[in-house]
Design an enzyme around this catalytic site. Structure first.
Site, PDB file in Angstrom:
ATOM      1  N   ASP A  24       0.740  -1.177   0.078  1.00 10.81           N
ATOM      2  CA  ASP A  24      -0.139  -0.257   0.048  1.00 10.81           C
ATOM      3  C   ASP A  24       0.843   1.183  -0.012  1.00 10.81           C
ATOM      4  O   ASP A  24       2.001   1.058   0.171  1.00 10.81           O
ATOM      5  CB  ASP A  24      -0.762   0.124   1.417  1.00 10.81           C
ATOM      6  CG  ASP A  24      -2.231   0.979   1.188  1.00 10.81           C
ATOM      7  OD1 ASP A  24      -2.228   1.305   0.084  1.00 10.81           O
ATOM      8  OD2 ASP A  24      -2.670   1.210   2.007  1.00 10.81           O
ATOM      9  N   LYS A  25       0.184   2.295  -0.155  1.00 14.32           N
ATOM     10  CA  LYS A  25       1.005   3.596  -0.138  1.00 14.32           C
ATOM     11  C   LYS A  25       0.041   4.747   0.495  1.00 14.32           C
ATOM     12  O   LYS A  25      -1.152   4.538   0.554  1.00 14.32           O
ATOM     13  CB  LYS A  25       1.281   4.012  -1.697  1.00 14.32           C
ATOM     14  CG  LYS A  25       1.608   5.523  -1.936  1.00 14.32           C
ATOM     15  CD  LYS A  25       0.828   6.276  -2.915  1.00 14.32           C
ATOM     16  CE  LYS A  25       0.364   7.672  -2.258  1.00 14.32           C
ATOM     17  NZ  LYS A  25      -0.451   8.455  -2.942  1.00 14.32           N
ATOM     18  N   HIS A  26       0.808   5.465   1.228  1.00 10.85           N
ATOM     19  CA  HIS A  26       0.051   6.500   1.950  1.00 10.85           C
ATOM     20  C   HIS A  26       0.581   7.983   1.631  1.00 10.85           C
ATOM     21  O   HIS A  26       1.891   8.069   1.540  1.00 10.85           O
ATOM     22  CB  HIS A  26      -0.379   6.536   3.525  1.00 10.85           C
ATOM     23  CG  HIS A  26      -0.822   7.302   4.120  1.00 10.85           C
ATOM     24  ND1 HIS A  26      -1.976   7.531   4.245  1.00 10.85           N
ATOM     25  CD2 HIS A  26      -0.180   8.542   4.568  1.00 10.85           C
ATOM     26  CE1 HIS A  26      -2.699   8.687   4.906  1.00 10.85           C
ATOM     27  NE2 HIS A  26      -1.652   9.156   5.170  1.00 10.85           N
ATOM     28  N   SER A  27      -0.073   8.794   1.352  1.00  9.86           N
ATOM     29  CA  SER A  27       0.246  10.278   1.010  1.00  9.86           C
ATOM     30  C   SER A  27      -0.081  11.065   2.073  1.00  9.86           C
ATOM     31  O   SER A  27      -1.196  11.113   2.587  1.00  9.86           O
ATOM     32  CB  SER A  27       0.067  10.843  -0.428  1.00  9.86           C
ATOM     33  OG  SER A  27       0.036  12.207  -0.164  1.00  9.86           O
ATOM     34  N   THR A  69      -8.603  11.145  -2.630  1.00  6.53           N
ATOM     35  CA  THR A  69      -8.599  10.161  -3.702  1.00  6.53           C
ATOM     36  C   THR A  69      -9.762   9.689  -3.829  1.00  6.53           C
ATOM     37  O   THR A  69     -10.331   9.512  -5.063  1.00  6.53           O
ATOM     38  CB  THR A  69      -7.342   8.983  -3.453  1.00  6.53           C
ATOM     39  OG1 THR A  69      -6.139   9.531  -3.148  1.00  6.53           O
ATOM     40  CG2 THR A  69      -7.590   7.966  -4.448  1.00  6.53           C
ATOM     41  N   SER A  77      -2.517   7.945  14.292  1.00  7.54           N
ATOM     42  CA  SER A  77      -3.756   7.906  13.388  1.00  7.54           C
ATOM     43  C   SER A  77      -3.442   7.252  12.146  1.00  7.54           C
ATOM     44  O   SER A  77      -4.384   6.407  11.654  1.00  7.54           O
ATOM     45  CB  SER A  77      -4.082   9.239  13.269  1.00  7.54           C
ATOM     46  OG  SER A  77      -5.224   9.565  12.231  1.00  7.54           O
ATOM     47  N   LYS A  85      -4.544   2.949  10.998  1.00  9.82           N
ATOM     48  CA  LYS A  85      -5.373   2.580  10.058  1.00  9.82           C
ATOM     49  C   LYS A  85      -4.729   1.670   9.068  1.00  9.82           C
ATOM     50  O   LYS A  85      -5.313   0.891   8.311  1.00  9.82           O
ATOM     51  CB  LYS A  85      -6.047   3.781   9.127  1.00  9.82           C
ATOM     52  CG  LYS A  85      -6.860   4.547  10.139  1.00  9.82           C
ATOM     53  CD  LYS A  85      -7.490   5.678   9.623  1.00  9.82           C
ATOM     54  CE  LYS A  85      -6.555   7.036   9.751  1.00  9.82           C
ATOM     55  NZ  LYS A  85      -6.792   8.247   9.571  1.00  9.82           N
ATOM     56  N   LYS A  86      -3.484   2.049   8.527  1.00  6.59           N
ATOM     57  CA  LYS A  86      -2.760   1.083   7.654  1.00  6.59           C
ATOM     58  C   LYS A  86      -2.578  -0.241   8.015  1.00  6.59           C
ATOM     59  O   LYS A  86      -2.771  -1.298   7.423  1.00  6.59           O
ATOM     60  CB  LYS A  86      -1.317   1.797   7.303  1.00  6.59           C
ATOM     61  CG  LYS A  86      -1.480   2.822   6.455  1.00  6.59           C
ATOM     62  CD  LYS A  86      -1.988   2.627   5.108  1.00  6.59           C
ATOM     63  CE  LYS A  86      -2.959   3.909   4.133  1.00  6.59           C
ATOM     64  NZ  LYS A  86      -3.508   3.533   3.125  1.00  6.59           N
ATOM     65  N   ARG A  91      -9.519  15.863  18.263  1.00 11.09           N
ATOM     66  CA  ARG A  91      -8.344  16.544  18.070  1.00 11.09           C
ATOM     67  C   ARG A  91      -8.626  17.850  17.171  1.00 11.09           C
ATOM     68  O   ARG A  91      -8.007  18.919  17.267  1.00 11.09           O
ATOM     69  CB  ARG A  91      -7.249  15.933  17.232  1.00 11.09           C
ATOM     70  CG  ARG A  91      -6.612  14.747  18.094  1.00 11.09           C
ATOM     71  CD  ARG A  91      -5.892  13.684  17.042  1.00 11.09           C
ATOM     72  NE  ARG A  91      -5.026  14.240  16.513  1.00 11.09           N
ATOM     73  CZ  ARG A  91      -4.419  13.477  15.121  1.00 11.09           C
ATOM     74  NH1 ARG A  91      -5.030  12.322  14.890  1.00 11.09           N
ATOM     75  NH2 ARG A  91      -3.473  14.406  14.521  1.00 11.09           N
TER      76      ARG A  91
HETATM   77  N1  URA Z   1      -4.257  12.048   8.138  1.00 11.00           N
HETATM   78  C1  URA Z   1      -4.727  11.093   9.327  1.00 11.00           C
HETATM   79  O1  URA Z   1      -5.233  10.077   8.654  1.00 11.00           O
HETATM   80  N2  URA Z   1      -4.455  11.416  10.616  1.00 11.00           N
HETATM   81  C2  URA Z   1      -4.120  12.579  11.045  1.00 11.00           C
HETATM   82  O2  URA Z   1      -3.973  12.719  12.002  1.00 11.00           O
HETATM   83  C3  URA Z   1      -3.448  13.320   9.979  1.00 11.00           C
HETATM   84  C4  URA Z   1      -3.555  13.079   8.703  1.00 11.00           C
END
Ligand code: URA
Length: 438
Positions: free
Chosen positions: A80-83, A120, A183, A187-188, A168
């Site tokens: 996977d990739k996260h930006s 996305t 955070s 999730k990843k 937050r």
């Molecule tokens: N993206 C997220 O999923 N969580 C954060 O806290 C900041 C950016």
């Protein structure tokens, strides 16, 4: 017996929380046993005093375990990739089918856009029929059959993040590297992947505007993910200019398909960034393969149209048109008017205020100010000029895709103000890849 106020006091007094204390806090949070005021106080104490590396790992994993953790039975690496978010950033739309064409499985859970950075999911939602909300079973089936699927998050995945993020947001505790790390990585991890490439963006259009902070975030994300059994690397990439010449949901999808079909050869920054991230990810999965060999393979998959076909298969599997590659120009939503916004003088584009451009998109309906806002998926900009380009007075800086024939002079002025034009020679070209963190 543990008390929430004792944990808050401990964090306030710069003491370390144990793994059990962190687990218990997250469990109580998800049972609604923690008052919002207590959660706010805990988050502020964590924001001010930070979390140790071990606390961060424990917090991330407790959050991951607060809901469903996906399990995959697939015959290949799960990647996977996260930006961290940018403007005109359509890397995922190319990277997911590219990695699938390389034999990996890409179960990509993406987000909606909020603020000046695009999402996305919003881009994909502009494709008629594409369903970003999928059941776990259908997500599993599509990934296994097509190799990739980009979908939205269900409420069962990391419910703790939803509760924490909402608090937050209203307590000025979003911008903590430690809390952002927990955070994102929770999730990843919950999506069941075991290889991750992070695209940490830095520059005028990014959340992180300086390299020092971007590097700190990248290091934190990489170390927590690696300590949680997910092989992870990061590239710090430039987001001074928009990443592609199109900004706006349907317009970005159209540009991606043009690129995949070889009809648009001008998206160098987008392609260079996507290819660099893909090579880094693939070489992390297969360290024995040489980067030159991987690069060759990547180019041949892109040039042969394999990646384009894989993208079409994904779109079709998720409910979009079966023949998207031949119908995309017709089926993507369009505005009635396309209006050039012209330069007021001659000179070189020395700077683009990319964040301001992202905010203008939001103002004309292409992004959201609050989570519940509805989007106009067709508005946006195309043919956005790049930094260092010479323009003549009256030449178009961009084409505005807009629902009305006339636009206010203040909107035109605002768009013009995003571009600094000066008589001096252009600066060094922007290098899209700045640093690797592993
Ligand atoms: N993206 C997220 O999923 N969580 C954060 O806290 C900041 C950016």
């Amino acid at each position: 017996m543990m008390l929430i106020q004792d944990l808050i006091r401990k964090k306030r007094d710069k003491k370390r929380l144990t793994s059990d204390e962190i687990k218990w806090f997250v469990q109580e949070l998800c049972k609604n046993e923690v008052e919002p005021a207590q959660t706010g106080a805990f988050l502020m104490a964590a924001w001010i005093n930070g979390l140790s590396e071990l606390e961060k790992i424990n917090f991330t994993n407790a959050m991951k375990n607060s809901g469903t953790v996906l399990k995959w039975k697939l015959n290949g690496p799960i990647v996977d990739k996260h930006s961290t978010g940018g403007v005109g950033d359509t890397v995922s739309l190319i990277l997911a089918p590219l990695m699938a064409s390389l034999g990996c499985f890409v179960p990509m859970i993406s987000g909606k856009g909020l603020g000046h950075t695009g999402g996305t999911l919003d881009k994909l939602s502009s494709i008629p029929g594409y369903k970003v909300e999928q059941s776990e079973t259908s997500f599993q089936k599509i990934v296994s059959r097509v190799g990739c699927a980009i979908v939205g998050q269900t409420s069962k995945l990391v419910p703790a993040d939803k509760i924490l993020y909402a608090i937050r947001d209203v307590t000025s505790t979003v911008d903590s590297v430690d809390l952002i790390t927990a955070s994102i990585i929770s999730k990843k991890l919950a999506s069941g992947i075991n290889n991750l490439i992070l695209d940490v963006k830095v520059g005028r259009g990014a959340l992180m505007t300086n390299v020092t902070r971007a590097k700190k975030l990248a290091k934190s994300l990489v170390s927590v993910a690696n300590a949680s059994n997910c092989k992870t690397r990061a590239l710090i990439t430039n987001m001074d200019d928009p990443l592609s010449s199109a900004i706006g949901n349907a317009l970005e999808v159209e540009t991606v398909v043009d690129v995949l079909l070889g009809k648009n050869k001008n998206e160098k920054a987008l392609l260079d960034t996507t290819i660099a991230l893909s090579i880094e990810l693939y070489s992390m999965v297969y360290p024995a393969k040489s980067k030159t060999e991987i690069q060759k393979k990547v180019h041949s998959l892109l040039d042969s149209g394999h990646v384009a076909e894989r993208f079409e298969n994904m779109v079709s599997a998720l409910g979009g048109p079966k023949d998207f590659l031949s119908t995309y120009k017709k089926v993507l939503p369009k505005t009635k008017y396309v209006i050039p916004i012209r330069a007021k003088k001659d000179g070189y584009i020395t700077q683009i205020d990319t964040k301001a451009l992202g905010n203008i998109l939001l103002k004309i309906g292409g992004g959201r100010q609050k989570a519940s806002d509805n989007l106009n998926l067709s508005v946006g900009f195309t043919k956005v000029v790049k930094s260092n380009k010479r323009v003549d007075a009256n030449e178009a800086l961009l084409m505005l895709h807009y629902p009305d024939k006339c636009l206010s002079s203040s909107l035109e002025e605002e768009i013009n103000n995003c571009f600094t034009i000066s008589g001096r020679d252009p600066a060094q070209p922007i290098n899209p890849i700045l640093q690797k963190i592993d």
